[in-house]
Design an enzyme around this catalytic site. Sequence first.
Site, short mmCIF file in Angstrom:
data_model
loop_
_atom_site.label_atom_id
_atom_site.label_comp_id
_atom_site.label_asym_id
_atom_site.label_seq_id
_atom_site.Cartn_x
_atom_site.Cartn_y
_atom_site.Cartn_z
N SER A 50 70.59 -37.43 51.73
CA SER A 50 71.87 -37.94 51.23
C SER A 50 71.76 -39.26 50.48
CB SER A 50 72.87 -38.09 52.37
OG SER A 50 72.52 -39.16 53.21
N LYS A 98 74.47 -45.23 54.48
CA LYS A 98 75.15 -45.02 53.20
C LYS A 98 75.24 -46.36 52.47
CE LYS A 98 76.19 -40.75 54.39
NZ LYS A 98 75.27 -39.72 54.03
#
Length: 194
Positions: A50, A98
């Site tokens: 990701s 993230k």
Amino acid sequence: MTQSSKKNKSSQTSKNNPWIELIQTVITAVILSFGIRTFLAEARYIPSSSMRPTLEVNDRLIVEKISYRFREPIRGDVIVFNPTESLEAENFKDAFIKRIIGLPGETVEVKAGKVYVDGEKISEEYIFEAPNYNYGPSRIPENEYLVLGDNRNNSYDSHYWGFVPKNKIVGKAFVRFWPFDRLGSLYEQPIYLK
């Protein structure tokens, strides 16, 4: 035998006994390790794609836990955070990693393959490919952050489940130490407005 000679003999025995020294060393190491991991820094590995291309699967990095005690997180910081309430409701237990894109009070929108913060397009040289979805516009509440993966089209992030409260942030990822051919800082390009 006097009281003081008993104490001296007992203290010499503990100093000369390798088992006692080993136990003292192990206890000290455990306490130091716990303190460092809890308050200063810890190592993490990357389990998914990701955050490609910034972080690849199985990269190892150091997450520092000090800077956010003295300053607020900023756009572009790659953070590790514990699952939010909505993620916990989906039975997620492991920490996420993230990039912070939106700060408290800002409005974020994703459209036509670009990310806009308060109506201004941000430059994103670090992403794998342009996002193929639309999001927002969405205003970020106080003490919360909008986070997105660098692999925008393959990241389970804020555009699915919402914002990250500041109290869920573990720390800032700042250096990759494995693999050796990719050793170094995660912040090589200046990419943000404001």
